[in-house]
Scaffold this motif. Sequence first.
Motif, short mmCIF file in Angstrom:
data_model
loop_
_atom_site.label_atom_id
_atom_site.label_comp_id
_atom_site.label_asym_id
_atom_site.label_seq_id
_atom_site.Cartn_x
_atom_site.Cartn_y
_atom_site.Cartn_z
N ALA A 158 45.90 24.11 37.27
CA ALA A 158 45.59 25.32 36.50
C ALA A 158 45.54 26.53 37.42
O ALA A 158 45.37 26.41 38.63
CB ALA A 158 44.26 25.15 35.78
N ALA A 159 45.72 27.68 36.80
CA ALA A 159 45.63 28.95 37.54
C ALA A 159 44.74 29.89 36.76
O ALA A 159 44.88 30.04 35.55
CB ALA A 159 47.01 29.57 37.73
N THR A 160 43.79 30.54 37.46
CA THR A 160 42.87 31.46 36.83
C THR A 160 42.93 32.81 37.54
O THR A 160 43.72 33.00 38.48
CB THR A 160 41.43 30.92 36.90
OG1 THR A 160 41.00 30.89 38.26
CG2 THR A 160 41.34 29.52 36.30
N MET A 161 42.08 33.74 37.09
CA MET A 161 42.01 35.03 37.75
C MET A 161 41.61 34.88 39.21
O MET A 161 42.06 35.65 40.07
CB MET A 161 41.01 35.93 37.02
CG MET A 161 41.44 36.36 35.64
SD MET A 161 42.89 37.44 35.67
CE MET A 161 43.06 37.79 33.92
N ASP A 162 40.78 33.90 39.50
CA ASP A 162 40.39 33.66 40.89
C ASP A 162 41.58 33.24 41.73
O ASP A 162 41.61 33.46 42.94
CB ASP A 162 39.30 32.60 40.97
CG ASP A 162 37.94 33.17 40.61
OD1 ASP A 162 37.84 34.40 40.51
OD2 ASP A 162 36.99 32.39 40.45
#
Length: 556
Positions: A158-162
């Motif tokens: 997954a990829a997030t804003m962080d």
Amino acid sequence: MTAGTTDSVQPARLRPPANQIIELDVQGMTCASCAARIEKKLGKLDGVQASVNYATEKAHVVAPADVDADALIATVQAAGYDAALPTPEAEPRDRAAEIKRRLIVAAVLAVPVIAMAMIPPLQFPGWQWVSLALATPVVTWAAWPFHRSAFVNLRHGAATMDTLISLGTSAAYLWSLFALIFGEAGAIGMTHHWTFNLSHDHQLSSVYFEASVGIITFILLGRYIEARSRQDASSALRALAEVGAKSVTVLRGGAEVTVPIEKLAVDNEFVVRPGEKVATDGVVVSGSSAVDNSVITGESLPVDVAPGSTVVGASVNTTGRLVVRATAVGADTQLAQIAHLVELAQTGKSKSQALADRISGVFVPVVIALALITLLVWLVLGESATFAVTAAVSVLIISCPCALGLATPTALLAGSLRGSQLGILIRGPEALEEAHRIQVIALDKTGTITAGQMSLDSVVPAEGITSEELLRLAASLEAASEHPIARAIVKAYSGRPGALEDFRNVPGLGIQARVDDRAAAAGNAALMAKLGLEVPEQLEQAAVEAGKRGASTVLV
């Protein structure tokens, strides 16, 4: 004599939810993309509907009866986060203090780095190496929560804003370090020339430490403000839940025993003395009094109660002694359900917030893809690898802020909490979102929009007495009473009251006493009838007219 007020309305009992609803405290979320990911994972379970709110760090789950909390917690943990059932007695974690330490260090070190990069006169020989030394703790220690979150999400694909923050700041830092060691940026005497013209850098002669430390500092500042807002929100909810009584006097074998409110059970009988809060929802067994329900209904006028009357927890007994049988305790009381509704209003999502979360879920992969496309396009166009990598890093850096996923839930959080502080219960985020369409407002009682303070409306004397004399007698009688109407009458009289003796409260009827050695009484028509006093027709008509205006009448 009439005092302006409103007719009292008994609060309706809130119905408990029919479906199985499980609330979870979620840990480890760092942006709205995290909430969207957890929501998606929970939604894959059969029959489960979940709403995860990043601002409140809570998950509101509607699940079939055969799905327990352990299964939901395991699903959240499988997504790379942690969850647990709420524990109201647990001391809340001070996330704001944790972020504050990193913020202070980052700000102290970032200011000189940014100043040296932006102001050429401050660029002494070797300044870029000093910037490296100052930027390293910021990019590593201060930004560690971002890097840790990015790594955890990477393990789960997954990829997030962080992920953007970690990639952008790390890329800027590492590229600057590469330029210092292998390019011309490390030369003693190198300076950044201030210009408004765009130019291509093919010789690794620039560093971007100020971009790394600046982004980290400003995002930490945003996270700190957000954490403080959450703590304020939690404090407001706890204050709402703590309005009720902390202890209760229970009748056991004819004796009065004071116990913590947690020990009170349904069908227990407890005593409520004048001035005390009603411990929980119940039915009056014996005694009569006037009960102030303003904490629940907003109604300023106390309600007269007698055996068989219902009372609400957290309301205040104003006059007589009551014995009440508990009908609901703990989470089943009206006050607890109101607090739960406020929390649900914060946990739920409006249409705009759901849209923002969906956009946040695809925003990060799109930005990473754009950075790669930027790199490839410049290489295909014949630019040097140095320039192409610099352009790709720039795309990552400028995409770091995550206001998209934060603004909407924060606005809803602030709105619902401010409403609860002002006595306005907002059922859910949809209500706030649709509020701009309201054209007509229907209010069930004037207590909703009044100040909650009684005031004297008019004085109607009978024959043989003046208005001033009547008001003095009434104020003298009411001076010893704590009833809101009594306080309004006393406040309206500015003169010197008479000498009061033998004061006696008659619950549900009024008061009796001796004023200046003369027998006197003040109360309702029932008290006058009990005393064998006939009310003149003129005063009866005045009472009817006062009732039409929504006022209460006091006969003296």
